[in-house]
Design a protein around this motif. Structure first.
Motif, mmCIF file in Angstrom:
data_model
loop_
_atom_site.group_PDB
_atom_site.id
_atom_site.type_symbol
_atom_site.label_atom_id
_atom_site.label_comp_id
_atom_site.label_asym_id
_atom_site.label_seq_id
_atom_site.Cartn_x
_atom_site.Cartn_y
_atom_site.Cartn_z
ATOM 1 N N ASP A 85 0.866 -1.190 0.000
ATOM 2 C CA ASP A 85 0.000 0.000 0.000
ATOM 3 C C ASP A 85 0.896 1.231 0.000
ATOM 4 O O ASP A 85 1.250 1.773 1.045
ATOM 5 C CB ASP A 85 -0.909 -0.022 1.233
ATOM 6 N N ARG A 86 1.282 1.685 -1.196
ATOM 7 C CA ARG A 86 2.200 2.816 -1.316
ATOM 8 C C ARG A 86 1.532 4.144 -0.960
ATOM 9 O O ARG A 86 2.216 5.140 -0.757
ATOM 10 C CB ARG A 86 2.746 2.916 -2.742
ATOM 11 N N LEU A 87 0.198 4.170 -0.921
ATOM 12 C CA LEU A 87 -0.522 5.421 -0.686
ATOM 13 C C LEU A 87 -0.890 5.619 0.780
ATOM 14 O O LEU A 87 -1.601 6.571 1.101
ATOM 15 C CB LEU A 87 -1.800 5.471 -1.533
ATOM 16 N N ARG A 88 -0.412 4.788 1.682
ATOM 17 C CA ARG A 88 -0.902 4.827 3.062
ATOM 18 C C ARG A 88 -0.584 6.145 3.763
ATOM 19 O O ARG A 88 -1.223 6.480 4.754
ATOM 20 C CB ARG A 88 -0.386 3.639 3.866
ATOM 21 N N ARG A 89 0.382 6.904 3.259
ATOM 22 C CA ARG A 89 0.643 8.226 3.831
ATOM 23 C C ARG A 89 -0.303 9.294 3.288
ATOM 24 O O ARG A 89 -0.366 10.397 3.836
ATOM 25 C CB ARG A 89 2.083 8.660 3.524
ATOM 26 N N LEU A 90 -1.001 8.967 2.210
ATOM 27 C CA LEU A 90 -1.814 9.973 1.526
ATOM 28 C C LEU A 90 -3.309 9.780 1.739
ATOM 29 O O LEU A 90 -4.062 10.757 1.774
ATOM 30 C CB LEU A 90 -1.527 9.946 0.016
ATOM 31 N N VAL A 91 -3.731 8.520 1.820
ATOM 32 C CA VAL A 91 -5.138 8.201 2.071
ATOM 33 C C VAL A 91 -5.195 7.077 3.097
ATOM 34 O O VAL A 91 -4.185 6.439 3.391
ATOM 35 C CB VAL A 91 -5.893 7.789 0.781
ATOM 36 N N SER A 92 -6.358 6.832 3.624
ATOM 37 C CA SER A 92 -6.524 5.794 4.635
ATOM 38 C C SER A 92 -6.007 4.451 4.115
ATOM 39 O O SER A 92 -6.225 4.115 2.946
ATOM 40 C CB SER A 92 -8.015 5.678 4.996
ATOM 41 N N PRO A 93 -5.289 3.664 4.937
ATOM 42 C CA PRO A 93 -4.780 2.369 4.484
ATOM 43 C C PRO A 93 -5.886 1.499 3.893
ATOM 44 O O PRO A 93 -6.978 1.401 4.440
ATOM 45 C CB PRO A 93 -4.209 1.750 5.760
ATOM 46 N N LEU B 17 -12.270 10.236 -0.361
ATOM 47 C CA LEU B 17 -11.932 8.865 -0.746
ATOM 48 C C LEU B 17 -11.367 8.089 0.431
ATOM 49 O O LEU B 17 -11.604 6.878 0.557
ATOM 50 C CB LEU B 17 -10.940 8.875 -1.914
ATOM 51 N N SER B 18 -10.641 8.751 1.320
ATOM 52 C CA SER B 18 -10.184 8.095 2.543
ATOM 53 C C SER B 18 -11.365 7.609 3.367
ATOM 54 O O SER B 18 -11.351 6.487 3.916
ATOM 55 C CB SER B 18 -9.338 9.053 3.382
ATOM 56 N N ALA B 19 -12.402 8.442 3.462
ATOM 57 C CA ALA B 19 -13.608 8.044 4.196
ATOM 58 C C ALA B 19 -14.277 6.848 3.522
ATOM 59 O O ALA B 19 -14.803 5.951 4.209
ATOM 60 C CB ALA B 19 -14.574 9.218 4.291
ATOM 61 N N GLU B 20 -14.243 6.810 2.204
ATOM 62 C CA GLU B 20 -14.836 5.680 1.483
ATOM 63 C C GLU B 20 -14.026 4.403 1.703
ATOM 64 O O GLU B 20 -14.600 3.306 1.780
ATOM 65 C CB GLU B 20 -14.943 6.019 -0.005
#
Length: 366
Positions: free
Chosen positions: A84-92, A354-357
């Motif tokens: 999960d390369r985006l875990r710093r940007l959006v929710s894991p 999108l993090s909330a989703e």
């Protein structure tokens, strides 16, 4: 993008198109710009070391795009879970193994596609379509939580839904790891897996997702693995088992000729232990192109990236690799790049939504 646009390039620029490379850090600094100028790669792949926050990542990708004369592949491994390369940007994000239905997989694919395009990516090296059924689940190969479902049929249903949603959202996907790592006993990041499957098991289980999804796939990533019980298995000039990623029998005879795939064939990272413990990077790159690979992934060390690039360039200049072989890959790269979508408008508020989703999806999976 038309093939004429690549045919007009110099030989050095054509060779660069065969490479998707990693970058040293999070900024488009002098060292990174020099690497891009030296190799003029077909694209880049970002990792956690390149990603601090969304705005910085978008600026990095926009800068890369602006510095290159040919539209680049801007890629990432965004699977969810362990990768999960985006875990710093959006929710894991949940792992593939957490997903229960095609509806769940479709929703994850939609979220991933929109997140990636807001940040500036156009390619996701996903989904994993390795089959890790119950009898294979005990292996310490790093694959089990990255797979969709517990059978070949479930992999097709869930990974197919993820891939369709990803590409409908404007982000090209990639089936991996051909011809299958589900039965491997070790992680190819560390050493070469010796996959002890018989021919019928390989065809009935591991290749089943490819037969089912190959017509909708734009790219396939080929694993670094050996299959000693399969007649296709080759040995190298020293008598060692040749990894599938460097094998003409697996890449051209099986993937191209038998399975009819004419999309982009991509190596897994050539800096993995499975390759570097057995080959120099230059030899590996030459073997991969000769095998029929279109894109060579070298994801970390600038010295190895340059070494691989110059090895292929030299091999073409002396006729070890023919220009006809090179042009086949350039045609496929052109076709693939013609399908790349532009980035979406940068919108941090949408990333928050999108993090909330993502959180809602994870809650529904409990």
């Amino acid at each position: 993008m038309k093939s004429e646009s690549l045919n007009s390039l110099s030989l050095e620029e054509k060779i660069g198109q065969l490479f998707v490379i990693g970058l040293p850090g999070p900024d488009l600094d002098e060292k990174t710009l020099r690497l891009l100028d030296d190799v003029r790669p077909g694209g880049v792949c970002l990792f956690s070391r390149n990603i601090r926050d969304a705005e910085q990542t978008r600026a990095l990708l926009d800068g890369i795009r602006g510095s290159m004369s040919v539209e680049p592949i801007l890629s990432i491994d965004q699977e969810g879970g362990l990768v999960d390369r985006l875990r710093r940007l959006v929710s894991p994000m949940p792992s593939a193994s957490d997903l229960r239905t095609a509806v769940d997989a479709k929703r994850l694919g939609e979220i991933v596609a929109e997140c990636l395009r807001i940040i500036g990516f156009n390619v996701d090296f996903a989904p994993v379509v390795d089959v890790a059924n119950e009898s294979r689940s005990a292996a310490n190969n790093g694959i089990f939580s990255r797979t969709f479902g517990g059978s070949a049929n479930e992999v097709v249903e869930l990974a197919g839904a993820f891939l369709s949603a990803l590409e409908a959202g404007g982000c090209l996907g990639c089936l991996k790891h051909f011809p299958g790592l589900g039965a491997s006993a070790v992680d190819s990041h560390e050493e070469l897996p010796i996959v002890e499957v018989a021919l019928d098991e390989l065809y009935e289980i591991d290749l089943f997702p490819y037969r089912s999804l190959i017509n909708s796939a734009r790219s396939v990533m080929v694993a670094h693995a050996a299959y000693p019980n399969v007649a296709l298995q080759e040995t190298d000039q020293n008598g060692k088992l040749l990894p599938s990623s460097l094998s003409y029998a697996f890449v051209t005879k099986l993937l191209r000729d038998e399975m009819g795939f004419d999309g982009l064939s991509v190596t897994d990272d050539l800096e993995m232990g499975a390759i570097l413990k057995n080959y120099g990077i230059g030899d590996a790159c030459r073997l991969a192109v000769s095998a029929g690979q279109d894109i060579l992934a070298i994801c970390a060390d600038p010295g190895r990236i340059r070494e691989g690039y110059h090895a292929v360039l030299s091999a073409v200049k002396v006729g070890e690799i023919s220009e006809a072989r090179l042009n086949k890959s350039l045609d496929r790269i052109c076709e693939f790049k013609s399908r790349l979508s532009p980035a979406l408008d940068f919108d941090t508020s949408r990333l928050v939504s999108l993090s909330a989703e993502v959180d809602q999806l994870k809650e529904s999976l409990k």
